[in-house]
Design a protein around this motif. Structure first.
Motif, PDB file in Angstrom:
ATOM      1  N   UNK A  45      48.267  40.201  46.217  1.00 42.64           N
ATOM      2  CA  UNK A  45      47.840  41.487  45.658  1.00 42.64           C
ATOM      3  C   UNK A  45      48.674  41.879  44.450  1.00 42.64           C
ATOM      4  N   UNK A  46      48.079  42.721  43.609  1.00 41.46           N
ATOM      5  CA  UNK A  46      48.676  43.090  42.345  1.00 41.46           C
ATOM      6  C   UNK A  46      49.251  44.500  42.405  1.00 41.46           C
ATOM      7  N   UNK A  74      48.188  47.166  45.189  1.00 44.67           N
ATOM      8  CA  UNK A  74      48.480  46.401  46.396  1.00 44.67           C
ATOM      9  C   UNK A  74      47.182  45.995  47.074  1.00 44.67           C
ATOM     10  N   UNK A  75      47.015  46.406  48.331  1.00 43.24           N
ATOM     11  CA  UNK A  75      45.788  46.035  49.049  1.00 43.24           C
ATOM     12  C   UNK A  75      44.863  47.225  49.283  1.00 43.24           C
ATOM     13  N   UNK A 497      28.232  34.526  44.067  1.00 45.12           N
ATOM     14  CA  UNK A 497      29.346  35.474  44.015  1.00 45.12           C
ATOM     15  C   UNK A 497      30.383  34.954  43.025  1.00 45.12           C
ATOM     16  N   UNK A 498      30.889  35.840  42.188  1.00 47.06           N
ATOM     17  CA  UNK A 498      31.887  35.446  41.193  1.00 47.06           C
ATOM     18  C   UNK A 498      33.304  35.577  41.754  1.00 47.06           C
ATOM     19  N   UNK A 499      33.607  36.741  42.296  1.00 46.04           N
ATOM     20  CA  UNK A 499      34.913  36.959  42.906  1.00 46.04           C
ATOM     21  C   UNK A 499      34.735  37.573  44.291  1.00 46.04           C
ATOM     22  N   UNK A 505      43.611  40.568  47.100  1.00 44.81           N
ATOM     23  CA  UNK A 505      43.800  39.217  46.569  1.00 44.81           C
ATOM     24  C   UNK A 505      42.476  38.732  45.990  1.00 44.81           C
ATOM     25  N   UNK A 506      42.500  38.294  44.749  1.00 47.41           N
ATOM     26  CA  UNK A 506      41.289  37.901  44.035  1.00 47.41           C
ATOM     27  C   UNK A 506      41.060  36.399  44.200  1.00 47.41           C
ATOM     28  N   UNK A 507      39.927  36.041  44.780  1.00 51.72           N
ATOM     29  CA  UNK A 507      39.552  34.641  44.948  1.00 51.72           C
ATOM     30  C   UNK A 507      38.375  34.315  44.038  1.00 51.72           C
TER      31      UNK A 507
END
Length: 534
Positions: A45-46, A74-75, A497-499, A505-507
């Motif tokens: 997470x950012x 964060x989350x 789906x792109x992300x 958390x980015x997948x």
């Protein structure tokens, strides 16, 4: 190659096959845990993630709105703010002060992460690789799953904890345990078993059609322990425990359709099975169950309305899992689905093929008459689901994939399409897939939802897609949707789906699919290089 054929060359190769192919060797490696999340698998997470200029479908059923900026710290979702004027071109993006990661989502759509209320991770010879299953779910935007049956096992409790810590690439797991043996014989034993699985960390129970006093004890003890309940009221016991019987005992979720039609019989109290019926013959079982569509009180009758009203008063969730049985109404389509070649493990494809050993592989001689019966059955089933939704009942999205030509991940948008076929508006479908799923999971604990809706304070579980899913749910399939490009005159694929964002958390969903494709290709390559033991 049948999934049960023993394939060996050496211990090393046998291990590889167990991991990739399934088969007899896979029994030794069943329920293989997912590997730890690699450094290049998802970022975050950012401290401050900003999704910029998106159109938001928030999961509540409200209309899309945008452009908006969604800020995640964060989350958790921190804020949602306007990012321009609807209908006007958006200006060139300038960096947002404080952002540590930005996603340019102009022209894209953001929804809550999807909730799948009926899943099985694997562990049978058909697909022992948890990583394969998890990545297919995540690649299709599924960020939360309810495991239906293995919730008290050490494997599932470990995977649940690892997912909660984001140590693995996997959806959030709600683990439901399934009773067996002595726990289904007496109320006292049933209560003791519930207490034991509650201590083991199970979130709820996956039940069958047990005798009434045992069913009552299981459900009551689950409630006392803050646990949810779901039930597959199988045909062997549905004569003594149908859907309304279970709902009156306090059942939380009815999964599939078992017990529903039996609650509406017009001239019978039990299904009038053929005199040569054998429930252990799965073509008998699945072929005959659809032949109930014309045995019940019709739509709009007093009995039909009364059942709907009582379900609603009892706050029963219906989790239909329509797609898992959809091969019954069109077997050729299910066998030849375009994703099988690249994304279905060869062991899983072999498991689907007609077999008297494998569960759900009941195509011993599937006929036109069988498919007609299933189509008529679906018509009535869908009418009931739509009526329940229209009166305020909670209908959710579950898949039960891994059987009957239903491959993990790809099953999810198919279930969404089938809800639309049943009469749900696309926004009602998204609500079923998100907010209603979250409510079903949180209700037993008496807590407000933490995901399932995009609003400040919620967990940052999000799906980002570059096409409008309300216009076409096919853009949610990993294979995308086929579209003619009129400017070039060529056929192209759009969407997928792109992300997928879980816990902030980015997948990269396309990368997750590429990982799965490599697993399948490795399995095929291994299969070609090995010959059966002589």
């Amino acid at each position: 190659m049948p999934a049960t054929n023993p394939l060996t060359r050496s211990i090393a190769v046998g291990t590889l096959l167990a991991a990739l192919l399934g088969g007899a060797a896979a029994d030794l490696f069943a329920q293989r845990p997912a590997p730890n999340r690699a450094a290049n698998e998802g970022d975050g997470p950012h401290q401050m993630l900003v999704i910029r200029g998106a159109t938001l479908i928030d999961g509540t059923g409200g209309p899309p709105r945008g452009p908006v900026n969604i800020t995640v710290r964060g989350n958790r979702i921190a804020s949602i703010t306007a990012a321009g004027t609807a209908g006007l071109p958006q200006t060139e993006l300038q960096p947002i002060q404080g952002a540590t990661r930005e996603i340019d989502a102009r022209g894209m759509y953001v929804m809550p992460g999807f909730v799948d209320l009926h899943t099985h991770t694997g562990g049978e010879p058909k697909a022992p690789i948890a990583e394969y299953v998890y990545k297919l779910w995540m690649a299709h935007g599924v960020t939360t799953v309810r495991d239906a049956g293995s919730g008290a096992s050490a494997f599932m409790q470990s995977e649940k904890a690892r997912s909660a810590k984001n140590e693995i690439v996997a959806p959030r797991i709600f683990a439901y345990a399934r009773p067996g043996g002595a726990a289904t014989q007496t109320p006292e034993a049933a209560r003791a078993w519930v207490q034991s699985v509650a201590r083991a960390g199970a979130d709820g129970l996956k039940l069958d059609s047990y005798q009434p006093d045992v069913m009552a004890a299981l459900i009551d003890e689950a409630k006392k322990n803050g646990m949810g309940t779901m039930a597959h009221l199988s045909q062997g016991g549905v004569a003594q425990m149908n859907a309304i019987d279970a709902a009156r005992l306090g059942l939380g979720t009815l999964t599939h359709f078992y017990g529903l039609f039996e609650s509406l019989y017009r001239d019978h109290d039990i299904q009038p099975w053929p005199v040569d019926m054998n429930a252990m013959d799965e073509q008998h079982r699945f072929g005959q169950v659809a032949r109930q569509w014309n045995l019940i009180h019709p739509r709009g009758s007093d009995e039909w309305k009364a059942l709907l009203k009582e379900f609603l008063a009892l706050d029963l969730t219906l989790d239909p899992t329509m797609q898992i049985y959809s091969a019954g109404r069109d077997l050729m389509r299910a066998r030849t689905a375009e994703w099988h070649d690249r994304y279905t493990l060869p062991s899983l494809m072999a498991y689907y093929e007609p077999s008297r050993q494998n569960h759900g592989s009941y195509w011993f001689y599937w006929t036109t008459a069988d498919e007609v019966a299933w189509r008529k059955f679906y018509d009535v089933w869908m009418q009931f689901l739509n009526d329940y939704k229209n009166m305020g009942g909670r209908v959710t999205v579950g898949t039960d994939a891994g059987f009957i030509y239903s491959t993990y991940g790809f099953a999810y948008p198919q279930e969404m399409e089938m809800l639309q076929e049943a009469g749900f508006h696309p926004l009602e479908v998204v609500r079923a897939a998100t907010m209603h799923g979250a409510q079903t999971l949180h209700k037993p604990k008496g807590k407000p939802i933490e995901f399932g809706v995009v609003r400040p304070g919620m967990l940052a579980d999000l799906v980002v897609v570059d096409q409008n899913p309300l216009a076409n749910f096919k853009v949610l399939y990993g294979t995308g949707a086929v579209k003619l490009n009129d400017e070039t005159g060529t056929v192209e694929r759009v969407g997928g789906v792109k992300y997928t964002i879980k816990d902030g958390i980015v997948y990269d969903a396309k990368q997750l699919l590429a990982d799965v494709a490599r697993m399948v290709e490795d399995a095929k390559r291994a299969s070609r290089s090995i010959t059966p033991e002589r």
